[in-house]
Design a protein around this motif. Structure first.
Motif, mmCIF file in Angstrom:
data_model
loop_
_atom_site.group_PDB
_atom_site.id
_atom_site.type_symbol
_atom_site.label_atom_id
_atom_site.label_comp_id
_atom_site.label_asym_id
_atom_site.label_seq_id
_atom_site.Cartn_x
_atom_site.Cartn_y
_atom_site.Cartn_z
ATOM 1 N N LYS A 26 79.218 0.916 94.632
ATOM 2 C CA LYS A 26 79.608 1.958 94.098
ATOM 3 C C LYS A 26 78.349 2.635 93.150
ATOM 4 O O LYS A 26 77.976 3.844 93.102
ATOM 5 C CB LYS A 26 80.826 1.891 93.245
ATOM 6 C CG LYS A 26 81.558 3.286 93.070
ATOM 7 C CD LYS A 26 81.334 3.736 91.722
ATOM 8 C CE LYS A 26 82.184 4.910 91.494
ATOM 9 N NZ LYS A 26 82.011 5.589 89.876
ATOM 10 N N TYR A 27 77.843 1.750 92.381
ATOM 11 C CA TYR A 27 76.886 2.328 91.183
ATOM 12 C C TYR A 27 75.546 2.207 91.957
ATOM 13 O O TYR A 27 74.706 3.108 91.628
ATOM 14 C CB TYR A 27 76.956 1.272 90.182
ATOM 15 C CG TYR A 27 78.123 1.439 89.288
ATOM 16 C CD1 TYR A 27 78.316 2.382 88.415
ATOM 17 C CD2 TYR A 27 79.143 0.450 89.158
ATOM 18 C CE1 TYR A 27 79.236 2.731 87.279
ATOM 19 C CE2 TYR A 27 80.232 0.646 88.242
ATOM 20 C CZ TYR A 27 80.214 1.969 87.405
ATOM 21 O OH TYR A 27 81.537 1.796 86.710
ATOM 22 N N LEU A 28 75.340 1.528 93.065
ATOM 23 C CA LEU A 28 74.076 1.654 93.796
ATOM 24 C C LEU A 28 73.820 3.100 94.310
ATOM 25 O O LEU A 28 73.015 3.801 94.314
ATOM 26 C CB LEU A 28 73.944 0.668 94.858
ATOM 27 C CG LEU A 28 72.709 0.547 95.508
ATOM 28 C CD1 LEU A 28 71.457 0.720 94.696
ATOM 29 C CD2 LEU A 28 72.741 -0.452 96.655
ATOM 30 N N GLU A 30 75.625 5.822 93.635
ATOM 31 C CA GLU A 30 75.413 6.903 92.541
ATOM 32 C C GLU A 30 73.988 6.739 92.024
ATOM 33 O O GLU A 30 73.513 8.015 92.043
ATOM 34 C CB GLU A 30 76.397 6.353 91.305
ATOM 35 C CG GLU A 30 77.695 6.706 91.508
ATOM 36 C CD GLU A 30 78.631 6.555 90.283
ATOM 37 O OE1 GLU A 30 78.119 5.779 89.280
ATOM 38 O OE2 GLU A 30 79.792 6.978 90.391
ATOM 39 N N SER A 31 73.309 5.759 91.916
ATOM 40 C CA SER A 31 71.884 5.850 91.613
ATOM 41 C C SER A 31 71.111 6.333 92.416
ATOM 42 O O SER A 31 69.919 7.102 92.180
ATOM 43 C CB SER A 31 71.490 4.493 91.293
ATOM 44 O OG SER A 31 71.532 3.645 92.251
ATOM 45 N N LEU A 32 71.457 6.538 93.786
ATOM 46 C CA LEU A 32 70.519 6.902 94.765
ATOM 47 C C LEU A 32 70.922 8.501 95.420
ATOM 48 O O LEU A 32 70.607 9.054 96.324
ATOM 49 C CB LEU A 32 70.875 6.137 96.217
ATOM 50 C CG LEU A 32 70.401 4.815 95.851
ATOM 51 C CD1 LEU A 32 70.416 3.766 97.061
ATOM 52 C CD2 LEU A 32 68.593 4.617 95.891
ATOM 53 N N SER A 33 72.191 9.055 94.454
ATOM 54 C CA SER A 33 72.591 10.223 94.801
ATOM 55 C C SER A 33 73.021 10.190 96.236
ATOM 56 O O SER A 33 72.551 11.180 97.068
ATOM 57 C CB SER A 33 71.457 11.419 94.536
ATOM 58 O OG SER A 33 70.993 11.119 93.139
ATOM 59 N N GLU A 99 85.487 6.136 93.972
ATOM 60 C CA GLU A 99 85.229 7.721 93.997
ATOM 61 C C GLU A 99 86.288 8.568 94.097
ATOM 62 O O GLU A 99 87.082 8.372 94.979
ATOM 63 C CB GLU A 99 84.193 7.985 95.300
ATOM 64 C CG GLU A 99 83.706 9.716 95.356
ATOM 65 C CD GLU A 99 82.808 10.065 94.325
ATOM 66 O OE1 GLU A 99 82.530 11.329 94.178
ATOM 67 O OE2 GLU A 99 82.144 9.033 93.706
#
Length: 209
Positions: A26-28, A30-33, A99
């Motif tokens: 999930k956070y990965l 988000e960091s990659l848009s 999400e």
């Protein structure tokens, strides 16, 4: 033959791993848009962890309350149900990070409160494991008043402790983000579970075959 308890423990390990992967992915993303469609991947992983939890719960109930699979050593039951407890709490709290849910503070608040109540209920068990025999002392000889007077005092102390834990968790929830607050709650639960399992694991308990 592989025992059902071993299978349950193995599945719990997989489920906990999937929860960790859910958060990491999930956070990965988000960091990659990532795109909205890609942001649903953590939900699918979480569904897998939830499905495994359902299977593990059934196995745990069978092992704990029946002898359908034969004799299961109390230590094995203790360890198995510890993993189930952690898995269940983790599944609940992780849902609030998915999400769509992560933007719904009301739902996150409900989930966090549910998790807090689960931990508080465990604290109740924790206290009675340590002091239950002292509280019930004399009950078998009819000293009900003595037992009740001790229970009143213990319930007062226990109530203060449980209220304090709830207040602390509420402060954490209102001060930090849901993710950090859930992490703190989960860590507290793990510490409590490990301590009580370690304590009980050192006790001698006669078993039957």
């Amino acid at each position: 033959m592989v025992r059902l308890t071993t299978i349950g423990n193995f599945l719990s390990g997989i489920g906990l791993t999937l929860l960790g992967v859910t958060i990491g992915v999930k956070y990965l993303l988000e960091s990659l848009s990532a795109t909205p469609e890609q942001m649903q991947y953590p939900f699918y992983i979480w569904i897998g962890a939830l499905g495994i939890l359902g299977v593990v719960l059934i196995i745990s109930i069978i092992n704990t309350f029946t002898e359908m699979t034969g004799f299961v050593h109390p230590d094995d039951k203790l360890l198995s149900n510890m993993l189930v407890y952690i898995h269940a709490l983790g599944t609940l709290l992780t849902f609030g990070m998915l999400e769509g849910i992560d933007a719904d503070e009301v739902t996150q608040g409900y989930l966090f409160d549910m998790g807090t109540m689960i931990v508080i209920a465990y604290i109740f068990l924790f206290v009675f494991v340590f002091f239950g025999s002292k509280i019930a002392e004399g009950a078998e000889t009819g000293q009900v008043k003595e037992m009740t007077s001790r229970f009143m005092l213990v319930s007062l102390v226990l109530g203060v402790i449980m209220a304090g834990v709830y207040l602390l968790m509420s402060i954490i929830k209102n001060t930090w983000s849901y993710g950090w607050a859930s992490g703190a709650l989960f860590l507290l639960a793990v510490v409590l579970v490990v301590v009580i399992v370690f304590f009980l694991g050192r006790r001698y308990e006669p078993v039957g075959e």
